[in-house]
Design a protein around this motif. Structure first.
Motif, PDB file in Angstrom:
ATOM      1  N   SER A  59     -28.646 -21.970 -56.709  1.00  0.00           N
ATOM      2  CA  SER A  59     -29.231 -22.387 -55.442  1.00  0.00           C
ATOM      3  C   SER A  59     -28.121 -22.961 -54.570  1.00  0.00           C
ATOM      4  O   SER A  59     -27.381 -23.854 -55.003  1.00  0.00           O
ATOM      5  CB  SER A  59     -30.307 -23.454 -55.686  1.00  0.00           C
ATOM      6  N   ALA A  63     -30.965 -21.493 -50.515  1.00  0.00           N
ATOM      7  CA  ALA A  63     -31.029 -20.053 -50.766  1.00  0.00           C
ATOM      8  C   ALA A  63     -30.707 -19.793 -52.229  1.00  0.00           C
ATOM      9  O   ALA A  63     -29.782 -20.387 -52.797  1.00  0.00           O
ATOM     10  CB  ALA A  63     -30.045 -19.307 -49.873  1.00  0.00           C
ATOM     11  N   TYR A  65     -29.769 -17.114 -55.447  1.00  0.00           N
ATOM     12  CA  TYR A  65     -29.105 -15.862 -55.784  1.00  0.00           C
ATOM     13  C   TYR A  65     -29.282 -15.613 -57.275  1.00  0.00           C
ATOM     14  O   TYR A  65     -29.106 -16.526 -58.080  1.00  0.00           O
ATOM     15  CB  TYR A  65     -27.616 -15.917 -55.428  1.00  0.00           C
ATOM     16  N   ARG A 105     -39.261 -16.212 -55.319  1.00  0.00           N
ATOM     17  CA  ARG A 105     -38.487 -17.407 -55.690  1.00  0.00           C
ATOM     18  C   ARG A 105     -37.928 -17.246 -57.094  1.00  0.00           C
ATOM     19  O   ARG A 105     -38.431 -16.461 -57.903  1.00  0.00           O
ATOM     20  CB  ARG A 105     -39.377 -18.654 -55.646  1.00  0.00           C
ATOM     21  N   THR A 123     -36.410 -21.966 -55.850  1.00  0.00           N
ATOM     22  CA  THR A 123     -35.617 -21.687 -54.645  1.00  0.00           C
ATOM     23  C   THR A 123     -35.941 -20.289 -54.132  1.00  0.00           C
ATOM     24  O   THR A 123     -36.028 -19.347 -54.920  1.00  0.00           O
ATOM     25  CB  THR A 123     -34.110 -21.761 -54.985  1.00  0.00           C
ATOM     26  N   PRO A 124     -36.126 -20.133 -52.816  1.00  0.00           N
ATOM     27  CA  PRO A 124     -36.359 -18.790 -52.269  1.00  0.00           C
ATOM     28  C   PRO A 124     -35.186 -17.858 -52.582  1.00  0.00           C
ATOM     29  O   PRO A 124     -34.024 -18.238 -52.414  1.00  0.00           O
ATOM     30  CB  PRO A 124     -36.467 -19.036 -50.757  1.00  0.00           C
ATOM     31  N   ARG A 126     -32.577 -14.936 -52.130  1.00  0.00           N
ATOM     32  CA  ARG A 126     -31.917 -14.249 -51.029  1.00  0.00           C
ATOM     33  C   ARG A 126     -31.425 -12.865 -51.423  1.00  0.00           C
ATOM     34  O   ARG A 126     -31.442 -11.926 -50.617  1.00  0.00           O
ATOM     35  CB  ARG A 126     -30.737 -15.107 -50.539  1.00  0.00           C
ATOM     36  N   ALA A 127     -30.966 -12.698 -52.694  1.00  0.00           N
ATOM     37  CA  ALA A 127     -30.428 -11.401 -53.117  1.00  0.00           C
ATOM     38  C   ALA A 127     -30.365 -11.333 -54.641  1.00  0.00           C
ATOM     39  O   ALA A 127     -30.315 -12.365 -55.319  1.00  0.00           O
ATOM     40  CB  ALA A 127     -29.036 -11.176 -52.530  1.00  0.00           C
ATOM     41  N   VAL A 179     -35.899  -8.096 -51.200  1.00  0.00           N
ATOM     42  CA  VAL A 179     -34.555  -8.693 -51.131  1.00  0.00           C
ATOM     43  C   VAL A 179     -33.504  -7.623 -51.413  1.00  0.00           C
ATOM     44  O   VAL A 179     -33.766  -6.660 -52.134  1.00  0.00           O
ATOM     45  CB  VAL A 179     -34.394  -9.859 -52.132  1.00  0.00           C
ATOM     46  N   GLU A 200     -24.178 -14.035 -45.485  1.00  0.00           N
ATOM     47  CA  GLU A 200     -25.256 -14.778 -44.806  1.00  0.00           C
ATOM     48  C   GLU A 200     -25.179 -14.603 -43.297  1.00  0.00           C
ATOM     49  O   GLU A 200     -24.103 -14.544 -42.736  1.00  0.00           O
ATOM     50  CB  GLU A 200     -25.178 -16.260 -45.185  1.00  0.00           C
TER      51      GLU A 200
END
Length: 200
Positions: A59, A63, A65, A105, A123-124, A126-127, A179, A200
């Motif tokens: 995190s 964001a 990963y 998440r 955590t959301p 991102r990739a 994603v 980003e």
């Protein structure tokens, strides 16, 4: 078997029967110790559009990963690099991936690899990066259907339950459409972190 877990049709209520010959003092034993705890979590996660993935999750400023790979692919190295950069490492070996009402998440788990300093909170995502070791940073995008298959191969689905496996596949299909996913070739230094953050 030294323990048998029987669940009702809902998968939420059940009973554990322990073999007294294997447990002279059952009061001193944790009934859900490995592998039962692991199997139960796989079963229940599928009912919540989630699954356990063989991955390092980090995190960074809100964001998340996910770095997916088999043993030796570089998950613990990735955890070390991101921790040095100031990120929170959710886990360096097993991470929960969830497609919930609030979006996709990743969650920490207590089943760490080489880095017990795992923690943080959901955590959301991102990739998703599929790890490859190399001397330079390189990225190869992967189409959603192929990405879902590759992540599934590095996950821990409830293989004994066809309906839940189908639900897990549907969850992964959705996640990989939401994603970016791809192969990340990374060196064992901070360039890998810098490259990801530069996207980003």
């Amino acid at each position: 078997a030294d323990r048998v877990l029987s669940l009702d049709a809902s998968g939420t209520t059940g009973q554990i029967v322990m073999n007294p010959d294997r447990f002279p003092d059952p009061a001193t034993r944790y009934p859900l110790e490995y592998p039962l705890e692991d199997l139960l979590f796989r079963h229940l996660l599928a009912d919540h559009d989630a699954l356990l993935v063989h991955a390092c999750g980090v995190s960074w400023r809100g964001a998340g990963y996910l770095f997916v790979g088999s043993s030796g692919a570089g998950k613990s190295t990735t955890a070390r690099l991101w921790r040095a950069a100031g990120a929170t490492v959710l886990n360096d070996d097993r991470v929960v991936l969830e497609a919930g009402r609030d979006g996709v998440r990743i969650h920490p788990t207590p089943w760490f690899g080489e880095h017990p300093e795992a923690g943080g909170e959901a955590t959301p995502l991102r990739a998703i990066y599929l790890l490859r070791k190399g001397s330079d940073v390189a990225f190869e995008p992967v189409r959603p259907a192929m990405a879902a298959a590759l992540v599934f191969a590095k996950s821990f689905p409830p293989l004994w339950d066809p309906e839940r496996v189908e639900r897990t596949l549907a969850t992964l299909g959705y996640v990989c459409q939401q994603v970016p996913c791809g192969w990340l070739t990374f060196p064992k230094d901070a360039r890998a972190v810098e490259w990801v953050l530069a996207q980003e």
